[in-house]
Structures are given as C-alpha cells and as structure tokens.
Design a protein around this motif. Structure first.
Motif, PDB file in Angstrom:
ATOM      1  N   ALA A   1     -12.578 -14.890  90.822  1.00 10.83           N
ATOM      2  CA  ALA A   1     -11.523 -14.265  90.010  1.00 10.83           C
ATOM      3  C   ALA A   1     -11.083 -15.207  88.898  1.00 10.83           C
ATOM      4  N   ALA A   2     -10.665 -14.614  87.790  1.00  9.89           N
ATOM      5  CA  ALA A   2     -10.071 -15.404  86.711  1.00  9.89           C
ATOM      6  C   ALA A   2      -8.624 -15.727  87.088  1.00  9.89           C
ATOM      7  N   THR A   3      -8.122 -16.843  86.555  1.00 11.03           N
ATOM      8  CA  THR A   3      -6.725 -17.222  86.799  1.00 11.03           C
ATOM      9  C   THR A   3      -6.084 -17.574  85.461  1.00 11.03           C
ATOM     10  N   ASP A   4      -4.768 -17.601  85.469  1.00  9.21           N
ATOM     11  CA  ASP A   4      -4.074 -17.999  84.241  1.00  9.21           C
ATOM     12  C   ASP A   4      -2.703 -18.583  84.583  1.00  9.21           C
ATOM     13  N   LEU A   5      -2.183 -19.380  83.658  1.00  7.11           N
ATOM     14  CA  LEU A   5      -0.821 -19.940  83.717  1.00  7.11           C
ATOM     15  C   LEU A   5      -0.567 -20.814  84.943  1.00  7.11           C
TER      16      LEU A   5
ATOM     17  N   LEU B   1      -5.632 -13.483  87.542  1.00  6.57           N
ATOM     18  CA  LEU B   1      -5.463 -12.686  86.325  1.00  6.57           C
ATOM     19  C   LEU B   1      -5.741 -11.219  86.641  1.00  6.57           C
ATOM     20  N   THR B   2      -4.883 -10.358  86.143  1.00  5.28           N
ATOM     21  CA  THR B   2      -5.040  -8.923  86.412  1.00  5.28           C
ATOM     22  C   THR B   2      -5.116  -8.154  85.104  1.00  5.28           C
TER      23      THR B   2
ATOM     24  N   GLN C   1      -5.503  -4.656  88.656  1.00  5.22           N
ATOM     25  CA  GLN C   1      -6.735  -5.090  89.330  1.00  5.22           C
ATOM     26  C   GLN C   1      -7.015  -6.548  88.987  1.00  5.22           C
ATOM     27  N   VAL C   2      -7.457  -7.303  89.960  1.00  5.68           N
ATOM     28  CA  VAL C   2      -7.861  -8.684  89.707  1.00  5.68           C
ATOM     29  C   VAL C   2      -9.179  -8.647  88.941  1.00  5.68           C
ATOM     30  N   VAL C   3      -9.269  -9.481  87.903  1.00  3.44           N
ATOM     31  CA  VAL C   3     -10.484  -9.463  87.085  1.00  3.44           C
ATOM     32  C   VAL C   3     -11.240 -10.793  87.171  1.00  3.44           C
TER      33      VAL C   3
ATOM     34  N   PRO D   1     -13.258  -5.878  86.508  1.00  2.00           N
ATOM     35  CA  PRO D   1     -12.411  -5.925  87.706  1.00  2.00           C
ATOM     36  C   PRO D   1     -13.207  -6.186  88.990  1.00  2.00           C
ATOM     37  N   ILE D   2     -12.568  -6.821  89.939  1.00  4.79           N
ATOM     38  CA  ILE D   2     -13.133  -6.927  91.285  1.00  4.79           C
ATOM     39  C   ILE D   2     -12.660  -5.681  92.019  1.00  4.79           C
TER      40      ILE D   2
END
Ligand code: FAD
Length: 565
Positions: free
Chosen positions: A313-317, A507-508, A513-515, A521-522
């Motif tokens: 999954a991508a993440t942010d912040l 990240l959604t 949806q989690v992307v 999306p996953i």
C-alpha cells in the motif's frame, strides 16, 4: 460450521467513532457486520475526545440562518492544506460529510448541535467561517446502555465539569467566555447531577455523557439496536488475501488466532501509530515520546500501517501528528493536551533562552509544529515552559491545575510540585529551578507586559484574530489574550510536543479504498480515521477535523462496499 461462524460481509477493525459509523451504515445497507477491537474497552481515542466533528455546509447551521457553501469550504481547505492532499479527496469529503451527518441524525441515536461560535482554525484564510462548521455532540443519556457503558474507554476527568459532570463544548465555551447566564448554567449542570439521586446512590459517574463520550455511547447504543457484534479483546494481526483481494483478517482473540472472512470488505479504523515508540522513532521528528501522546495508552500501535505496507500500500504524511502541546502528569497513563489554556491572558510559552517562539494562542497543531521547528533551530524548546503569575494561577486553569480560587496549591496534589508545576517567589528563582535563562525570561516578561498594556503582540500577534480570542478572557482589555505577569509567586509547567493521534497512514482514494503507489486500489481494503493519511493533509482546518473525516469516510467506505458487492 467454523467457516460460517467466521464469515461476515464486512469486518470493521477498531471501535472509534469512524469505525462504528461505518459499521452502522454497512449494516443498514443489508450487510452482516462484525467489529473487532483490540482493547478491553471500546471507543478508542474518540471516546476520550471532544467529540467535535467539522462538517462544512451542514444542515443545522443553515437551519439557524448560517451561511456556508461547498465552494467556500473547498477554497478554505485548499488554502489550509497547501497542496498536501489530492483535491478530489477534499471534494469527496465535502460531498459526503453533510450527507453522512444527515443520515446519522435520521437513523441513529447520535445527535449533534451546531457550535455556531466555534471559529475555523485559520480565520484569516479565504473561505473561513467564524463558526458553524464544528458540530458538538448533545449530552447523551447512557442509562439504556446498562452495564455496557462500563466497557467504554473512560474519559479523563478534564473533559468533565469539576471532574465529574458531563457538559458540551458549547457549555465549556460559555463558561470560559463568561457569557451572559454562565453562572446559572453551571449551577444548573451541578444541580442536575446532584439531584439525580438514583444514579448518585450507585456511582459518581454522570448518567449523561458529553463530548466524545457522548458520541461513542450514542454510536454504541445504535450498534446494539442493530445487533451488530463488537468483539473486544480481539486484535487484528494481518490481512488474508484471496485472488489479489483482501478477503478477511487474522485476529488474536483470548490468546487464540482465528481467521475471519469478509465477503465484501475490510474497513481499517484501527487508529494511527502514536502508541508505538519504534514507529515514532522511524517516522516522526525527533525527539518523540509515546508518553507525550494524549491518546489511550497501548491502543493505536500502527497495525493497519504495518500490515498495509506488507501488501504494498502507498502511505503519506507519516512524519505528521495531530500535534498538541501536552503535560505529563505522574501516574496518569496518557498526557493531557493543552487546547484552550494557551489563549488565557497572562501565560506565555518560552524556550530554554526564556524567549517566546510562537503565538501561544495558535491552534494546537501549529503550536506543536512550532515547538519542533524552533527546537530544530535552537535546540531548546522540547520541552518548552509555560510561565504565569499568581494572578493567572488564581483565575485560570492550566493542565491539571484548576484555577486557584477552586484548587489552591494547598489542594493540588503534593506530587505535582516540581513534576507538573514549579513555583518560586521571583521570576529569577523560577528560571533557575527550570534551568531557563533568567535574563532572557525577564526580558520576555517585560516585553509581554508592555504588549498587554497596548493590546498588540508585536512579535506574534497573539489575540489578533477571532480564533485566538475564542478562549481569551473577554473581561480583559484591550486584548483578551494578553495580561501582564507581575505578581509572585511565579509558576512554570513543562510542555512537550505531544499529539492526539498521528496524521499519516495508508493512502486512500475518494472511496476510502487503500491504494498502491500506482493509484490502483487494493480490492476489499478500506482505511479511515488515523489509520489512513488525513484528507486535511498537513492542516487542521477546524475543531473536529479528525473525527469528522473518520466518520465521513466510514460512511463512504460502507457505500462503496455496498455498491460493489
Ligand atoms: P480511535 O478512536 O483511537 O480508534 C481506534 C481503535 O482501534 C482503538 O480503540 C484501538 O484500541 C483500536 N485498535 C488499534 N489497533 C488495533 C488492532 N490491531 N486490532 C483491533 N483494534 C485495534 N478530534 C476531533 O475531530 N474532534 C475533537 O473534538 C477532538 N478532541 C480531542 C480531545 C482529546 C483530549 C484527544 C486526545 C483527542 C481529540 N481529538 C479530536 C482527536 C481524535 O480523538 C482522534 O484523532 C480520533 O478519535 C481518531 O479516530 P480513529 O478512529 O482513527 O482512532
């Protein structure tokens, strides 16, 4: 039989306000739903919070003649978040937040009232309102919950009037602002509590809940109305993947691992990672301590983040918290946030040189961020010190110290002296005790006393806008956030750059949806609240900017799951 027992349409992980909201909507749309909660208490940080939700363009404000619009809210959030979040997600928020609230009001026990005097946190940005977007939970009668209320994460005493009585954010503000009728209001709240003889014979706990405790109790009752199971003591450990989609989760329940299948979706509402020291050290600015957080101890340890990262999954912040300066009180499991007190006139915050470095009355996110920024530059503002005099001590609260007129030093816990507060007859002695530069402090106080007289803080413009003044003292003139520091004994309290949760996470997309980093999306996986990266980016636009989105994207996730089943 086992597979049937452990088969649900939707599984929601965590039991904060967003998670419960998601479960309710999913169930009302005909899904079988299970909530799993790791703690022996339900409600998470949401239950100990102010419970405010920031819902631009809501019906309630319009009903009292308020003026708000989708466009002005969009302009405002974009200005506040400065490109740190995709516009389409902000739009998804603005599209869905008022709908979520409307449907919640129509179908559940949850009831909010508009806090029409609670200003947005950046009142000078275009599109800001001076009130009307923050919604404040009404008091909720918990009697119908029976014994179940004992399993709710207990709110700390400082969210209750005199440590006991439930009140709303509107009550609290009326008292702080000493609005007309505030004394009568307080007496009314006290009498209602004292005269509740049936409850008083049983317990000190108020029958009614306020703030986050109200919101969570009302949601819990609404779950019970629908027979939605909520398993406490059940810890999510990982996802189950079938054909490239999340088809269930692994949990540990009473020491046993079980697999639970989710036909249509898993909603991660399991909070951020602020209670995980090693993840703090990995992602957050230094120094960073778990014990500075104001969230329930041991709760949010980043389970969604770590399991999501394993799926790509991508993440942010991840380097952001919902920063809040906090005070650590010995024996209390979590720190206490300083939300309002920094605006009261006559308290200043200084670094090791005895210098102010920011507008004390600024919103808590900005203040915490400023502590770090100054620390990176000067190396001396973690911790920082809030300094005030005997007059302030008598009149106002600061952290666990109630105003001296209610709680003089002789009635404050003995163990707090030189752990929570320091005290000396002169400023110079005080500076020595807390190892702050004495001449720097003397100079700062002198300058500040001058500002108090003129009403203008020439360095940081404290009290210069409607947000600062929300918690100012209207009886203090010319600036309700500025008063001289002249009367010994003098006091200091140690403050840390704490938090009320982390802000970064999975990240959604616009549908929660989690992307993956590609944006794809996953399938089957949703994240909301602090398990996801905030739709507000690096900003905190108004009171309720964490729970508002948690609940809204909980609603969005349920809608998306149902539409695609
Ligand atoms: P939580 O409400 O913390 O819920 C997460 C739940 O997941 C917890 O119960 C946790 O135990 C559970 N969990 C964690 N890991 C697992 C696992 N592996 N398996 C199963 N369950 C797990 N925000 C606002 O918007 N408005 C306010 O007025 C406000 N006031 C605040 C006042 C205070 C004093 C504090 C401390 C915070 C306040 N906040 C406010 C911030 C807000 O409370 C939080 O940011 C928000 O509640 C986070 O919601 P969440 O659903 O992500 O997490």
């Amino acid at each position: 039989a086992d597979s049937n027992e452990n088969q649900y349409d939707v599984i929601v992980v965590g039991s904060g306000a967003g998670a419960m909201t998601s479960a309710i909507f999913a169930a009302d749309q005909g899904n079988s739903v299970l909530i799993v909660e790791k703690s022996d208490k339900y409600g998470g940080t949401s239950a100990i919070s102010g419970g405010g939700i920031w819902i631009p363009n809501n019906d309630e404000f319009k009903a009292i003649g308020g003026n708000d619009s989708y466009e002005s809210a969009l302009t405002y959030i974009k200005a506040a978040s400065q490109g740190s979040v995709a516009e389409s997600r902000i739009r998804a928020y603005l599209d869905n937040a008022p709908k979520m609230l409307r449907e919640l009001h129509a179908n559940t026990r949850v009831k909010f009232a508009v806090a029409d005097k609670y200003p947005d946190y950046y009142p000078t940005l275009e599109g800001a309102l001076h009130g009307g977007r923050t919604m404040d939970p009404e008091l909720f009668n918990t009697t119908g919950l029976g014994e179940e209320i004992e399993h709710q994460q207990p709110a700390s005493g400082n969210t209750l009037l005199m440590g006991k009585m439930a009140w709303t954010a509107r009550h609290a503000h009326k008292a702080v602002a000493k609005e007309r009728g505030w004394m009568l209001m307080i007496i009314g709240l006290i009498l209602r509590y004292k005269l509740d003889f049936r409850q008083r014979r049983k317990t000190k706990r108020d029958r009614r809940a306020g703030l986050g405790a109200s919101l969570v109790a009302a949601l819990r009752h609404s779950l019970i109305d629908r027979n939605i199971p909520l398993w406490r003591n059940t810890e999510f450990t990982d996802f189950v993947i079938t054909n490239d989609r999340v088809s269930g989760i692994k949990v540990t329940k009473e020491g046993k691992s079980i697999t639970l299948n989710a036909r249509y979706g898993v909603v991660m509402g399991s909070g951020g990672f602020e209670q995980n020291q090693s993840l703090r050290e990995k992602y957050l600015p230094e120094p960073s301590q778990q014990m500075w957080s104001a969230t329930p101890k041991g709760g949010n340890t980043g389970a969604a983040l770590e399991a999501g990262q394993k799926l790509g999954a991508a993440t942010d912040l991840l380097d952001w918290c919902w920063w809040t300066p906090t005070i650590k009180v010995p024996k209390e499991p979590s720190s206490r946030g300083l939300f309002a007190e920094r605006s009261f006139p006559g308290a200043i915050v200084v670094d090791g040189e005895g210098k102010r470095f920011f507008n004390e009355a600024a919103p808590y996110l900005e203040f915490g961020d400023a502590m770090y920024k100054n620390h990176q530059k000067m190396g001396n503002s973690v911790p920082a010190w809030v300094v005030f005099d005997a007059r302030f001590r008598h009149e106002y609260a600061m952290g666990p110290l109630m105003p001296g007129k209610i709680m003089p030093d002789s009635r404050a816990s003995k163990s707090w002296l030189e752990t929570v507060y320091w005290k000396a007859d002169t400023l110079e002695e005080l500076a020595q005790k807390i190892k702050v530069d004495a001449s720097g402090l003397a100079k700062t106080v002198e300058t500040m006393n001058h500002y108090a007289q003129t009403g203008v803080d020439e360095e940081f413009d404290r009290g210069g806008n409607v947000f600062d003044r929300y918690y100012g003292d209207p009886n203090v003139k010319p600036n309700p956030c500025l008063a001289p520091i002249t009367k010994g004994p003098y006091y200091a309290m140690m403050i840390n750059p704490g938090d009320i949760g982390t802000k970064g996470g999975l990240l959604t997309n616009d549908s929660a949806q989690v992307v993956k980093p590609s944006g794809e999306p996953i399938e089957g996986l949703y994240a909301i609240g602090n398990a996801s990266s905030s739709v507000m980016g690096t900003s905190y636009p108004g009171a309720g900017s964490t729970i508002g989105p948690a609940m809204t994207f909980g609603y969005v996730a349920a809608n998306h799951i149902t539409a695609n089943r």
